[in-house]
Write a protein that holds these residues in place. Structure first.
Motif, mmCIF file in Angstrom:
data_model
loop_
_atom_site.group_PDB
_atom_site.id
_atom_site.type_symbol
_atom_site.label_atom_id
_atom_site.label_comp_id
_atom_site.label_asym_id
_atom_site.label_seq_id
_atom_site.Cartn_x
_atom_site.Cartn_y
_atom_site.Cartn_z
ATOM 1 N N ASN A 366 8.332 0.294 -0.099
ATOM 2 C CA ASN A 366 9.752 -0.028 -0.015
ATOM 3 C C ASN A 366 10.044 -0.918 1.182
ATOM 4 O O ASN A 366 10.748 -1.911 1.073
ATOM 5 C CB ASN A 366 10.576 1.258 0.077
ATOM 6 C CG ASN A 366 12.057 0.973 0.254
ATOM 7 O OD1 ASN A 366 12.651 0.270 -0.555
ATOM 8 N ND2 ASN A 366 12.662 1.493 1.325
ATOM 9 N N LYS A 372 5.231 -7.191 0.684
ATOM 10 C CA LYS A 372 6.412 -7.180 -0.170
ATOM 11 C C LYS A 372 6.585 -5.812 -0.831
ATOM 12 O O LYS A 372 5.607 -5.121 -1.126
ATOM 13 C CB LYS A 372 6.282 -8.250 -1.255
ATOM 14 C CG LYS A 372 6.270 -9.682 -0.746
ATOM 15 C CD LYS A 372 6.100 -10.641 -1.921
ATOM 16 C CE LYS A 372 6.059 -12.081 -1.450
ATOM 17 N NZ LYS A 372 5.883 -13.030 -2.586
ATOM 18 N N GLY A 374 6.739 -3.263 -3.693
ATOM 19 C CA GLY A 374 6.021 -3.289 -4.960
ATOM 20 C C GLY A 374 5.116 -2.089 -5.090
ATOM 21 O O GLY A 374 5.157 -1.145 -4.283
ATOM 22 N N ARG A 391 7.602 -2.791 -13.092
ATOM 23 C CA ARG A 391 9.027 -3.123 -13.092
ATOM 24 C C ARG A 391 9.721 -2.531 -11.871
ATOM 25 O O ARG A 391 9.375 -1.434 -11.407
ATOM 26 C CB ARG A 391 9.685 -2.616 -14.374
ATOM 27 C CG ARG A 391 9.115 -3.243 -15.638
ATOM 28 C CD ARG A 391 10.039 -3.002 -16.835
ATOM 29 N NE ARG A 391 10.254 -1.578 -17.080
ATOM 30 C CZ ARG A 391 9.471 -0.840 -17.854
ATOM 31 N NH1 ARG A 391 8.391 -1.377 -18.416
ATOM 32 N NH2 ARG A 391 9.749 0.436 -18.053
ATOM 33 N N GLU A 392 10.735 -3.232 -11.389
ATOM 34 C CA GLU A 392 11.442 -2.813 -10.179
ATOM 35 C C GLU A 392 12.096 -1.443 -10.354
ATOM 36 O O GLU A 392 12.076 -0.605 -9.451
ATOM 37 C CB GLU A 392 12.491 -3.859 -9.815
ATOM 38 C CG GLU A 392 13.363 -3.517 -8.617
ATOM 39 C CD GLU A 392 12.589 -3.454 -7.313
ATOM 40 O OE1 GLU A 392 13.171 -3.030 -6.304
ATOM 41 O OE2 GLU A 392 11.391 -3.814 -7.300
ATOM 42 N N GLN A 393 12.663 -1.192 -11.523
ATOM 43 C CA GLN A 393 13.324 0.092 -11.734
ATOM 44 C C GLN A 393 12.331 1.251 -11.725
ATOM 45 O O GLN A 393 12.672 2.366 -11.335
ATOM 46 C CB GLN A 393 14.152 0.093 -13.022
ATOM 47 C CG GLN A 393 13.379 -0.212 -14.302
ATOM 48 C CD GLN A 393 13.450 -1.671 -14.658
ATOM 49 O OE1 GLN A 393 13.347 -2.523 -13.787
ATOM 50 N NE2 GLN A 393 13.634 -1.957 -15.952
ATOM 51 N N ARG A 395 9.541 1.269 -9.864
ATOM 52 C CA ARG A 395 9.211 1.466 -8.444
ATOM 53 C C ARG A 395 10.282 2.306 -7.755
ATOM 54 O O ARG A 395 9.987 3.272 -7.038
ATOM 55 C CB ARG A 395 9.079 0.106 -7.751
ATOM 56 C CG ARG A 395 8.733 0.196 -6.258
ATOM 57 C CD ARG A 395 8.780 -1.161 -5.595
ATOM 58 N NE ARG A 395 10.138 -1.664 -5.483
ATOM 59 C CZ ARG A 395 10.951 -1.412 -4.460
ATOM 60 N NH1 ARG A 395 10.549 -0.633 -3.466
ATOM 61 N NH2 ARG A 395 12.173 -1.898 -4.440
ATOM 62 N N LYS A 396 11.541 1.961 -7.977
ATOM 63 C CA LYS A 396 12.621 2.701 -7.331
ATOM 64 C C LYS A 396 12.703 4.135 -7.865
ATOM 65 O O LYS A 396 13.039 5.062 -7.119
ATOM 66 C CB LYS A 396 13.946 1.974 -7.551
ATOM 67 C CG LYS A 396 14.074 0.695 -6.736
ATOM 68 C CD LYS A 396 15.456 0.075 -6.890
ATOM 69 C CE LYS A 396 15.604 -1.144 -5.993
ATOM 70 N NZ LYS A 396 16.946 -1.772 -6.139
#
Length: 500
Positions: A366, A372, A374, A391-393, A395-396
Motif C-alpha cells: 500500500n 509502487k 500492487g 486488479r486494484e479492488q 488489492r484493497k
C-alpha cells in the motif's frame, strides 16, 4: 438394558441380538505359541504375501479354534459367541461366561484385530455395516447402558466416500462405520428419520425398520445426548476437532508421516517456482545500502522482550531498502539443494518441516518508498519481487480484510505479507499431516517476522484471519495448487519508538 442372569446368550437377548463380532481382514490365521503361552495372529496387509506374527494377551489355548473359525468370514453374533464360550468353559456361571467373552474380545481389540458388525437379517450373507477400530485403546464392553432420552446423531459425525465405500465417522472417537453393499438405507435412517434432532429416541415403529441399530450407534459413540453435553466439548467446533484428529498421530490411526505416497506416480513439484510475471524488481540486500538501515546490536533476549504487535502505520512509510533487508533476513533462499533427497530442498533462515519450504511469500503493498502499490510474488532464490497483474479492488480488499482482522478500521497498513502454502510439495512426501505441518511452518515464520522487524525498528503485527478466495483472485491459483494460510502486517517505523 435388560439382563437375565441364567445363560451367557441371554445377556443380549433383549438388547443386542443383531450385534456380531469378527476379525479384521488382515488377519489370515490364528495359532498358539507354546513358548510365550499366547494366542498369535498371522496378519498381512493388502496383497502382501508376507505374514507377520502379532501376539495377543490371550493365554487360553482352548479358544484358538473358536477365533480361527472367524478368519475369512464375518464371524458370529455375540449371543452365539457367549454360547460357544460357555461350551468351552462349562465350569463358568452365566456372568462369568459374559466376562470371559468380554476379555477375549478386549484382547483382540488391543491388537486391532476385532471388527463389530450389525445385521438384523440372520439369513443375510453380508452385514449391513461394520465397525473398524482406529485405535488399540478403543473397546466397547459387551454390556452397556440404554440409549438416553433425547439422543441424536453427534455433531462431530460426518459421511464420506473412501476407496469406493461409504463411511460414517466421528472425529471424537477412533472408530469408523463402513456401510456394506446393502446398507444404503441406514443413512436416511440416521440423518432423515423422524427421530433426528428431536428430544426422543426412535419410536417402536421406527425401530422395526432397523431393529437395534439406534443402540448400535450409541454403543460405538455416534450419538450424543444434549443433556449430558459439557462446556469443554461444546467449545470445540466440528472442523477444528476433525483437523486435530486427522493431523495428530493416534495409535493405529491412518498412515501418517513421510510415506512418499506419490513417489512413483508423479514428479515432485519443483522447489522453486517459475517467475509469475516479466515485471521483476530486484531487492537490495543488507550489504547493499547505508548503515542507517542496518539493525542495531540488541541481544536476542532484548529483542524478544521488546517484541510486540504494532498495528497502526507510522508517519514514515516502509522503504524498499527496509523491505529488502527484512525479506533477506527472514525468508530469502540461501541454498537450493538438489539430488540429496528424493525431492529438491531449500535452505532459508527459518526452519521448515523436511526442509521442503512449501510456503511462498507474497507482498500486498500500500505504501512503500521505492515500490509502487500492487501485489508481488517474492522469489527467494533471486531475492526479487515479481509484480502480478492483480486488479486494484482486489488489492484493497485484501488489505481491508487485514484491517478488519486487527481493528484498524479504514486505515490501511503499509504492506501485508501473505504466506501461501504449496500443499502438493508437502503432500508428495507427507501423508495426513500436510496442512498441520504448513501451519506450524507459518507460525515459525511469523515469529521470525516479529523478531527481525523489532530489531530493525519496523512495526510488525500478525493477523488472525485472511481471505483465501481473494488470494486466488489476485494470483489466479486454485486452492489445490497453492492457497493463503497466514497473513502478517509490516509497517514502517512506529509512531513512537517505544516497546514498553
Amino acid at each position: 438394558m435388560t439382563m437375565i442372569a441364567s445363560t451367557g446368550s441371554e445377556f443380549f437377548a433383549s438388547s443386542d441380538p443383531y450385534l456380531g463380532v469378527g476379525l479384521a481382514p488382515h488377519v489370515r490365521a490364528v495359532t498358539f505359541d507354546d513358548t510365550s503361552g499366547r494366542m498369535v495372529l498371522k496378519t498381512a496387509f493388502g496383497d502382501e504375501p508376507t505374514l507377520y506374527d502379532h501376539a495377543t494377551g490371550w493365554s487360553d489355548p482352548r479358544f484358538v479354534d473358536l477365533v480361527s473359525a472367524w478368519v475369512g468370514n464375518h464371524g458370529v453374533v455375540v449371543t452365539t459367541l457367549c454360547e460357544q464360550v460357555g461350551e468351552i468353559c462349562p465350569e463358568l456361571k452365566a456372568e462369568e461366561v459374559r466376562q470371559k467373552a468380554d476379555q477375549l474380545l478386549h484382547e483382540l481389540a488391543k491388537v486391532q484385530a476385532l471388527q463389530w458388525w450389525y445385521c438384523p437379517d440372520k439369513s443375510a450373507d453380508v452385514p449391513l455395516c461394520h465397525i473398524e477400530s482406529g485405535s488399540r485403546l478403543y473397546y466397547t464392553p459387551l454390556v452397556i447402558g440404554a440409549v438416553p432420552d433425547g439422543a441424536e446423531i453427534s455433531r462431530f459425525a460426518f459421511v464420506q466416500r473412501e476407496n469406493g465405500k461409504t463411511v460414517l465417522e466421528n472425529c471424537e472417537i477412533g472408530v469408523r462405520l463402513v456401510l456394506g453393499p446393502d446398507g444404503g438405507g441406514l443413512l436416511p435412517y440416521i440423518f432423515d428419520g423422524p427421530h433426528h434432532g428431536s428430544d426422543r429416541n426412535p419410536s417402536d415403529e421406527e425401530k422395526l425398520v432397523y431393529p437395534g441399530f439406534w443402540h448400535f450407534l450409541w454403543r460405538f459413540g455416534f450419538l450424543q445426548s444434549r443433556s449430558l453435553d459439557s462446556f469443554e466439548r461444546q467449545s470445540w467446533e466440528f472442523h477444528e476437532r476433525l483437523f486435530h484428529a486427522r493431523s495428530r498421530s493416534f495409535l493405529g490411526q491412518r498412515t501418517i508421516g513421510a510415506t512418499y505416497q506419490f513417489k512413483d506416480k508423479v514428479p515432485s513439484p519443483p522447489a522453486i517456482k517459475a517467475p509469475m510475471s516479466a515485471d521483476k524488481i530486484a531487492l537490495p540486500r543488507p550489504d547493499d545500502y547505508s548503515s542507517d538501515a542496518v539493525p542495531g546490536h540488541q541481544s536476542l533476549y532484548e529483542v524478544m522482550d521488546a517484541r510486540k504487535s504494532i498495528r497502526e502505520p507510522g508517519a514514515r512509510p516502509l522503504t524498499l531498502d527496509g523491505l529488502g533487508g527484512f525479506l533477506w533476513r527472514t525468508v530469502a533462499t540461501r541454498k537450493h539443494i538438489k539430488g540429496v533427497e528424493l525431492q529438491d530442498l531449500l535452505e532459508r533462515p527459518v526452519p521448515a518441516g523436511g526442509a521442503i519450504h512449501e510456503i511462498e511469500i507474497y507482498l500486498v503493498i500500500n505504501r512503500c518508498d521505492g515500490l509502487k502499490p500492487g501485489i508481488y510474488h517474492y522469489q527467494g532464490v533471486e531475492h526479487a519481487l515479481y509484480a502480478l497483474p492483480a486488479r486494484e479492488q482486489v488489492r484493497k480488499a485484501i488489505l481491508g480484510v487485514a484491517c478488519n482482522a486487527t481493528g484498524l478500521g479504514s486505515k490501511l497498513p503499509d504492506s501485508l505479507i501473505v504466506m501461501a502454502s504449496r500443499m502438493p510439495r508437502l503432500g508428495w512426501k507427507y501423508q495426513n499431516l500436510c496442512y498441520r505441518l504448513s501451519l506450524l511452518n507459518a507460525g515459525v515464520m511469523m515469529e521470525a517476522f516479529y523478531l527481525v522487524a523489532t530489531e530493525m525498528g519496523l512495526s510488525p503485527c500478525a493477523t488472525g484471519s485472511g481471505d483465501s478466495a481473494l488470494f486466488a483472485l489476485a494470483t489466479g491459483l486454485g486452492v489445490e495448487h497453492e492457497t493463503a494460510i497466514g497473513e502478517f502486517i509490516l509497517n514502517g517505523p512506529p509512531i513512537k519508538k517505544s516497546y514498553h
